[in-house]
Design an enzyme around this catalytic site. Structure first.
Site, PDB file in Angstrom:
ATOM      1  N   SER A  99       0.501 -10.329   9.615  1.00 50.30           N
ATOM      2  CA  SER A  99      -0.151  -9.179   8.988  1.00 50.30           C
ATOM      3  C   SER A  99      -1.668  -9.245   9.159  1.00 50.30           C
ATOM      4  O   SER A  99      -2.328 -10.143   8.633  1.00 50.30           O
ATOM      5  CB  SER A  99       0.208  -9.141   7.498  1.00 50.30           C
ATOM      6  OG  SER A  99      -0.689  -8.308   6.798  1.00 50.30           O
TER       7      SER A  99
ATOM      8  N   CYS B 117       0.856  -1.186   0.000  1.00 52.32           N
ATOM      9  CA  CYS B 117       0.000   0.000   0.000  1.00 52.32           C
ATOM     10  C   CYS B 117       0.896   1.241   0.000  1.00 52.32           C
ATOM     11  O   CYS B 117       2.124   1.140   0.146  1.00 52.32           O
ATOM     12  CB  CYS B 117      -0.882  -0.003   1.240  1.00 52.32           C
ATOM     13  SG  CYS B 117       0.111   0.048   2.747  1.00 52.32           S
TER      14      CYS B 117
ATOM     15  N   ASN C  66      -3.976  -7.223   8.019  1.00 54.26           N
ATOM     16  CA  ASN C  66      -4.781  -6.978   6.808  1.00 54.26           C
ATOM     17  C   ASN C  66      -4.735  -8.184   5.869  1.00 54.26           C
ATOM     18  O   ASN C  66      -5.689  -8.435   5.133  1.00 54.26           O
ATOM     19  CB  ASN C  66      -4.380  -5.663   6.135  1.00 54.26           C
ATOM     20  CG  ASN C  66      -3.056  -5.743   5.414  1.00 54.26           C
ATOM     21  OD1 ASN C  66      -2.996  -6.191   4.279  1.00 54.26           O
ATOM     22  ND2 ASN C  66      -1.981  -5.314   6.061  1.00 54.26           N
TER      23      ASN C  66
ATOM     24  N   GLU D 101      -0.457  -0.301  16.086  1.00 58.01           N
ATOM     25  CA  GLU D 101      -1.167   0.911  15.647  1.00 58.01           C
ATOM     26  C   GLU D 101      -2.121   1.403  16.738  1.00 58.01           C
ATOM     27  O   GLU D 101      -2.224   2.613  16.981  1.00 58.01           O
ATOM     28  CB  GLU D 101      -1.945   0.615  14.352  1.00 58.01           C
ATOM     29  CG  GLU D 101      -2.667   1.838  13.818  1.00 58.01           C
ATOM     30  CD  GLU D 101      -3.510   1.531  12.601  1.00 58.01           C
ATOM     31  OE1 GLU D 101      -3.082   0.741  11.736  1.00 58.01           O
ATOM     32  OE2 GLU D 101      -4.631   2.072  12.527  1.00 58.01           O
TER      33      GLU D 101
ATOM     34  N   CYS E 129      -8.689   2.575   6.287  1.00 58.63           N
ATOM     35  CA  CYS E 129      -7.848   3.039   5.178  1.00 58.63           C
ATOM     36  C   CYS E 129      -8.397   2.559   3.832  1.00 58.63           C
ATOM     37  O   CYS E 129      -8.821   1.409   3.706  1.00 58.63           O
ATOM     38  CB  CYS E 129      -6.453   2.496   5.400  1.00 58.63           C
ATOM     39  SG  CYS E 129      -5.435   2.566   3.958  1.00 58.63           S
TER      40      CYS E 129
END
Ligand code: SF4
Length: 278
Positions: free
Chosen positions: A218, A13, A220, A126, A190
């Site tokens: 990960s 990304c 995502n 995050e 996002c």
């Protein structure tokens, strides 16, 4: 030759590419630098950066005084960055602008008296970074059940980890309406995450199986696997082509390929080429 269809959006990304490009540039110029934790959730890409001179610190305390250090795309608590600068570190802050936006919204609404509720994984860096960028208290909820258990508050601000599903954000918002006198919802999911998820949904019905390529840490990438399975696809999740069980391809003529936002293009290309030739 087997047919391979790559999801329309797959791999790095904007935020990860920006961070990796900067790390490569600095390592090329300076030869050595530190990252607090893995800079991205992809072991193969991290190994490549380590070979160029990147050192991984478990926490900020391990970074030597005065060293060059990267803040990864997930961000860091404000106090961590201030502490590094106080020790003379040269901080390259690669916090993704979309993560920064979530931090800023949380900080602003907290300082205006809202009780902040974060939708996400309490252990994810995050989320810890967002919590470390606000003055007041915050609750972290993983879903509707957690939201229903929160005490009532006059003013609540709901902010999402960038990799959450928008549908879940909407469900949690509905649950929180009953827990808040006033509810402020920030859609900080996002666009890159949503695009990769939608691209997987569009493969449903077009492929005989889906290979998801990406690091096992990960978040995502895990969601791409979940969406593929929810869409009725036969899904395998691999970090690299070496993990592929070739028997899984038996009887499958068309294979879809999806990849998380931290998966480098080289790994995707290698998986596509090998599967097409099998
Ligand atoms: S997934 Fe989105 S928020 Fe996260 S690093 Fe990539 S562009 Fe930034």
């Amino acid at each position: 030759m087997r047919e391979v269809i790559v999801a329309e959006q797959a791999g790095f990304c904007f935020g990860v590419k920006r961070a990796v490009d900067e790390i490569v540039k600095v390592l090329t110029d300076e030869g050595a630098a530190w990252s607090i934790g893995m800079p991205i959730h992809n072991p193969q890409e991290v190994s490549r950066l380590q070979a160029m001179g990147l050192k991984i610190a478990r926490d900020a305390a391990e970074v030597p005084d005065g060293a060059r250090v990267f803040v990864r795309a997930h961000g860091e608590p404000r106090a961590v960055i201030q502490g590094l600068r106080a020790r003379g570190a040269k901080v390259s802050d690669m916090t993704c602008p979309f993560v920064r936006r979530a931090q800023e919204r949380a900080s602003e609404l907290s300082s205006r008296g809202y009780r902040v509720v974060l939708l996400g994984d309490v252990l994810h860096p995050e989320i810890r970074a967002i919590m470390g960028n606000i003055e007041g208290a915050a609750d972290v909820v993983a879903g509707v059940e957690d939201a229903r258990k929160l005490p009532k508050a006059p003013r609540v601000a709901l902010i999402s980890q960038t990799t959450q599903r928008e549908e879940l954000l909407a469900e949690v918002a509905s649950a929180l309406v009953l827990r808040a006198g006033e509810l402020h919802v920030c859609n900080t999911v996002c666009g890159a995450t949503v695009e990769r998820q939608d691209a997987v949904r569009r493969l449903a019905g077009r492929v005989d199986g889906l290979v998801v390529v990406g690091g096992k840490e990960s978040a995502n990438t895990a969601k791409l696997r979940d969406i593929g399975e929810a869409g009725g696809m036969d899904v395998v999740w691999i970090e690299n082509i070496g993990e592929m069980d070739w028997r899984w391809l038996d009887g499958k003529a068309i294979i879809g390929i999806a990849a998380g936002a931290s998966t480098p293009q080289g790994l995707i290309t290698e998986v596509c080429d090998k599967i097409a030739r099998m």
